[in-house]
Design a protein around this motif. Structure first.
Motif, PDB file in Angstrom:
ATOM      1  N   UNK A 209       0.702  -0.612   0.006  1.00 28.76           N
ATOM      2  CA  UNK A 209      -0.159  -0.135  -0.096  1.00 28.76           C
ATOM      3  C   UNK A 209       1.151   1.357  -0.243  1.00 28.76           C
ATOM      4  N   UNK A 210       1.775   1.045   1.056  1.00 31.42           N
ATOM      5  CA  UNK A 210       3.309   2.320   0.477  1.00 31.42           C
ATOM      6  C   UNK A 210       3.765   2.569  -0.734  1.00 31.42           C
ATOM      7  N   UNK A 211       4.090   1.534  -0.414  1.00 31.22           N
ATOM      8  CA  UNK A 211       4.934   1.612  -2.410  1.00 31.22           C
ATOM      9  C   UNK A 211       3.629   2.223  -3.219  1.00 31.22           C
ATOM     10  N   UNK A 212       2.528   1.415  -3.163  1.00 30.77           N
ATOM     11  CA  UNK A 212       2.143   1.940  -4.234  1.00 30.77           C
ATOM     12  C   UNK A 212       0.765   3.033  -4.136  1.00 30.77           C
ATOM     13  N   UNK A 213       0.532   4.125  -2.543  1.00 27.19           N
ATOM     14  CA  UNK A 213       0.483   5.372  -2.318  1.00 27.19           C
ATOM     15  C   UNK A 213       2.185   6.551  -3.494  1.00 27.19           C
ATOM     16  N   UNK A 214       3.029   5.509  -3.147  1.00 29.35           N
ATOM     17  CA  UNK A 214       3.869   6.652  -3.779  1.00 29.35           C
ATOM     18  C   UNK A 214       4.698   6.700  -5.187  1.00 29.35           C
ATOM     19  N   UNK A 215       3.952   5.962  -6.077  1.00 25.27           N
ATOM     20  CA  UNK A 215       4.527   5.200  -6.792  1.00 25.27           C
ATOM     21  C   UNK A 215       3.776   5.625  -7.883  1.00 25.27           C
ATOM     22  N   UNK A 216       2.067   5.200  -7.780  1.00 19.13           N
ATOM     23  CA  UNK A 216       0.729   4.374  -7.868  1.00 19.13           C
ATOM     24  C   UNK A 216       1.306   3.101  -9.134  1.00 19.13           C
ATOM     25  N   UNK A 217       0.111   2.708  -9.748  1.00 21.05           N
ATOM     26  CA  UNK A 217       0.575   1.680 -10.397  1.00 21.05           C
ATOM     27  C   UNK A 217       0.893   1.447 -11.008  1.00 21.05           C
ATOM     28  N   UNK A 218       2.008   2.136 -11.690  1.00 19.43           N
ATOM     29  CA  UNK A 218       3.533   1.226 -12.402  1.00 19.43           C
ATOM     30  C   UNK A 218       4.082   0.972 -11.089  1.00 19.43           C
ATOM     31  N   UNK A 219       4.416   1.338 -10.423  1.00 19.79           N
ATOM     32  CA  UNK A 219       4.815   0.930  -8.971  1.00 19.79           C
ATOM     33  C   UNK A 219       4.437  -0.224  -8.011  1.00 19.79           C
ATOM     34  N   UNK A 220       2.943  -0.392  -8.383  1.00 18.84           N
ATOM     35  CA  UNK A 220       3.005  -1.754  -7.686  1.00 18.84           C
ATOM     36  C   UNK A 220       2.510  -2.487  -8.366  1.00 18.84           C
ATOM     37  N   UNK A 221       3.067  -2.233  -9.730  1.00 15.54           N
ATOM     38  CA  UNK A 221       2.935  -3.705 -10.620  1.00 15.54           C
ATOM     39  C   UNK A 221       4.406  -4.210 -10.937  1.00 15.54           C
ATOM     40  N   UNK A 222       5.239  -3.042 -10.666  1.00 13.12           N
ATOM     41  CA  UNK A 222       6.849  -3.350 -10.886  1.00 13.12           C
ATOM     42  C   UNK A 222       7.418  -4.156  -9.867  1.00 13.12           C
ATOM     43  N   UNK A 223       6.527  -3.947  -8.041  1.00 12.21           N
ATOM     44  CA  UNK A 223       6.945  -4.329  -6.845  1.00 12.21           C
ATOM     45  C   UNK A 223       6.810  -6.123  -6.775  1.00 12.21           C
ATOM     46  N   UNK A 224       5.708  -6.287  -7.446  1.00  9.60           N
ATOM     47  CA  UNK A 224       4.781  -7.515  -7.252  1.00  9.60           C
ATOM     48  C   UNK A 224       5.297  -7.813  -8.350  1.00  9.60           C
ATOM     49  N   UNK A 225       5.493  -7.801  -9.634  1.00  9.27           N
ATOM     50  CA  UNK A 225       6.179  -8.505 -10.440  1.00  9.27           C
ATOM     51  C   UNK A 225       7.517  -9.056  -9.925  1.00  9.27           C
ATOM     52  N   UNK A 226       8.279  -8.253  -9.594  1.00  5.45           N
ATOM     53  CA  UNK A 226       9.726  -8.580  -8.956  1.00  5.45           C
ATOM     54  C   UNK A 226       9.397  -9.820  -7.681  1.00  5.45           C
ATOM     55  N   UNK A 227       8.723  -8.824  -6.894  1.00  2.33           N
ATOM     56  CA  UNK A 227       7.948 -10.164  -5.339  1.00  2.33           C
ATOM     57  C   UNK A 227       8.158 -11.545  -6.229  1.00  2.33           C
ATOM     58  N   UNK A 228       6.363 -11.826  -7.237  1.00  2.00           N
ATOM     59  CA  UNK A 228       6.848 -12.666  -8.118  1.00  2.00           C
ATOM     60  C   UNK A 228       7.291 -14.100  -8.251  1.00  2.00           C
ATOM     61  N   UNK A 229       8.253 -12.937  -9.052  1.00  3.39           N
ATOM     62  CA  UNK A 229      10.289 -14.003  -9.177  1.00  3.39           C
ATOM     63  C   UNK A 229      10.952 -13.721  -8.374  1.00  3.39           C
ATOM     64  N   UNK A 230      10.547 -13.494  -6.982  1.00  7.34           N
ATOM     65  CA  UNK A 230      11.678 -13.040  -6.195  1.00  7.34           C
ATOM     66  C   UNK A 230      12.411 -14.403  -6.067  1.00  7.34           C
ATOM     67  N   UNK A 231      12.404 -15.236  -6.051  1.00  5.86           N
ATOM     68  CA  UNK A 231      13.376 -17.083  -6.076  1.00  5.86           C
ATOM     69  C   UNK A 231      14.560 -16.390  -7.017  1.00  5.86           C
TER      70      UNK A 231
END
Length: 640
Positions: A209-231
């Motif tokens: 939520x904090x990351x989404x609030x600061x960087x918007x939808x693009x930031x949320x998609x970026x961090x979630x994409x990295x999280x999904x590929x964290x391995x």
């Protein structure tokens, strides 16, 4: 063999970065092996100088080396195997088709390992040779830095066995790193391999939520994409974080150490000495003193000796300020005796007669026997940085101290009358010892104490007219002592240069190590980014299908670049806050002074290096992703 070569030719970028990781790991192992061999040879040589019968058996060093080497090999295996896993995972769909066509698990493992050897054997050989070159450079740097304090010659040595050992260790490390994912992949059923196509399902996704609030939808998609590929990013995240944490922590602590050394050593004694000569007990020390004073470039020279005694003080001998404090809790070095007395250490400085007269004259004293430096640190009301001192003894009348030598109790106590009090030591390379009573006495008076308090060394505290005379005076003193086998001559100018050289060498070596470690992470970022082109194309096709523009795709990739590159740096900086705070508190250094000397430029250069490298990886991957034909991807039956 033909299949492996064809795959390598068709996937040049991912193959290059797998080879790069193998090259870097070989460099590190070769460097460690070469450094240990030179340390071992140096130890053997130094032992042979001290003992002609030395056999060179140094088992503790060998054990320590083997342990360090095992840790390095395991760390490299853990760190680089994920790069191979990313590459192999990207081919699961293809490997599943091979299995469905009749390829056995053993055949799958064999050609994957065969492919690893074809790809990595040349980089490993080049890495081992490069490691030898780095080892040579490292040893030359150490030889240069230690030249002024070493009394024997050191040369770089290497042996073919060490090169063979480094080569075998590097090959074994890479093969094990590749075998781990190859073994797992070979056990998958053909249906599982074809179904997943290298894109593992995401079971859970925590909100940002904090990351989404600061960087918007693009930031949320970026961090979630990295999280999904964290391995996939595990190796790069680990190596980048470790390199950044080690590099930034070292630079900060080294800067604090430099500030502390400057305050507690160079600046504290800046006007007190330029050279310090220590000579074992000799009969003609007064003659040597006169000869040193007559040298061209010498402004002054004080001959002194240091002896250690102790004494017992009654409460009525102590100052009122000290009695108001809790003496028993002031320091462990102050010991309460059963009859109400307190035992204090008494460092005694014996000056040559002329220097003692000059010292007393500068203080406005006319003491004949001894002068007490009558202060003690009030640690209850001040800290180490801002010390407050109070009188130790009650002044106003002569006091007689009964001095005893703890090392020679059979000699009995020696009475010494304190006839004057002051607050500073003479201008010599010494500092007040906390919670003790320092005495200054002349050589003539020391004759009465010589039997009970013998000394082993004489010290010549030398001040120069200017630093330009340093080399000439050192040479003249060596000529004066050419018949004396054992003496030590220290130069403040030489020590400053040596300290600066050592710190530069440490920063260089730590920077090289951090750079090498970060290169493994960067190579893994390249491998992960380029090895997942197929999966990322499908991911971005979904975004395009719901209305995301190409410009938005670029924003997502840019956000990912910043997250991957800057997250290890930010994490390391945050972790360093308590580390630096604790170090500053221990060294009693104000925060403002550290900020002025903080290693901002090296950290900034390291950050830019990481950022540019990760940006290049994402730029190359982004070109392939963004230029893909959406129609061809939508026709792919493996898209989930």
């Amino acid at each position: 063999m033909e299949y492996s070569i064809r795959y390598i030719k068709r996937n040049k970028l991912s193959s290059i970065f797998l080879a790069a990781i193998s090259f870097l790991s070989a460099i590190l192992l070769s460097l460690v092996c070469g450094i240990f061999y030179n340390i071992w040879i140096d130890r053997v040589y130094r032992k042979s100088l001290m003992d002609e019968n030395s056999t060179g058996s140094i088992e503790p060093l060998v054990v320590a080396y083997v342990f360090i080497l095992i840790v390095i090999c395991l760390s490299l295996t853990v760190m680089i195997h994920n790069a191979f896993e990313v590459s192999m995972n990207s081919r699961l769909h293809q490997l599943g088709i091979l299995q469905s066509a009749g390829a056995t698990p053993n055949q799958i493992r064999t050609f994957l390992l065969q492919e690893t050897l074809i790809l990595c054997i040349a980089p490993i050989a080049a890495g081992v040779l490069s490691g030898i070159g780095l080892c040579y450079g490292f040893m030359q740097l150490i030889i240069f830095v230690t030249a002024s304090v070493r009394k024997y010659e050191v040369v770089f040595r290497y042996h073919a066995v060490i090169m063979a050992a480094a080569l075998l260790l590097s090959i074994a490390t890479v093969l094990i790193s590749a075998w781990l994912p190859a073994r797992r992949i070979s056990r998958l059923t053909p249906l599982d391999a074809i179904h997943y196509g290298g894109e593992p399902p995401v079971e859970s996704m925590k909100p940002y939520r904090v990351f989404s609030f600061l960087f918007g939808i693009y930031g949320e998609l970026s961090i979630k994409s990295i999280h999904s590929r964290k391995r996939v990013f595990r190796t790069s995240t680990l190596s980048l974080t470790l390199s950044a944490l080690a590099f930034i922590s070292f630079l900060n602590l080294e800067a604090i150490s430099g500030i502390s050394t400057k305050h507690t050593y160079f600046e504290r004694y800046r006007d007190k000495w330029d050279m310090m000569l220590s000579v074992p007990d000799m009969d003609e020390e007064e003659n040597l003193l006169r000869e040193i004073k007559n040298l061209d470039g010498v402004e002054s020279c004080i001959l002194y000796k240091k002896i250690t005694a102790s004494t017992s003080l009654l409460p009525n001998m102590l100052s009122e300020e000290l009695l108001k404090l809790s003496i028993d809790n002031l320091s462990d070095s102050i010991k309460a005796e059963g009859d109400g007395r307190y035992s204090f250490d008494v460092p005694i400085y014996v000056l040559d007669n002329e220097s003692y007269k000059d010292y007393c004259s500068s203080k406005g004293l006319s003491a004949k026997d001894s002068t007490a430096v009558n202060i003690i640190w009030d640690s209850f009301h001040s800290d180490r940085l801002n010390r407050m001192y109070i009188p130790l003894l009650k002044e106003g009348m002569p006091l007689t101290l009964q001095l005893r030598n703890e090392a020679m109790p059979d000699r009995g106590d020696m009475p010494v009358t304190v006839s004057a009090f002051t607050t500073t030591l003479p201008a010599i390379k010494e500092e007040l010892i906390d919670y003790s009573l320092s005495l200054i006495i002349p050589q003539d008076f020391y004759v009465n104490l010589a039997e009970s308090f013998p000394y082993t060394e004489s010290f010549y505290n030398i001040k120069l007219v200017s630093k330009s005379y340093d080399a000439a005076v050192q040479n003249d003193i060596k000529i004066l002592l050419q018949e004396k086998n054992s003496y030590t001559l220290d130069s403040k100018l030489t020590e400053e240069i040596f300290d600066s050289s050592v710190r530069r060498a440490h920063r260089f070596l730590m920077g090289a190590f951090a750079g090498l470690l970060s290169c493994i992470g960067i190579a893994n970022v390249f491998s992960s980014t380029l090895g997942q082109i197929y999966q990322r194309r499908k991911e971005f096709t979904r975004y395009l299908s719901v209305g995301l523009s190409p410009k938005g795709m670029k924003k997502i990739l840019a956000m990912e670049t910043l997250i991957v590159a800057l997250r290890p740096i930010v994490f390391s900086l945050v972790i360093n806050i308590p580390i630096v705070a604790a170090a500053l508190n221990t060294a009693s250094i104000p925060v403002k002074e550290f900020i002025a000397a903080a290693p901002i430029i090296p950290i900034l250069i390291f950050t830019i290096f990481i950022l540019l490298s990760v940006s290049l990886a994402y730029y190359l991957g982004g070109l392939k992703i963004c230029n893909a034909d959406i129609g061809d991807i939508l026709k792919d039956e493996t898209m989930i």
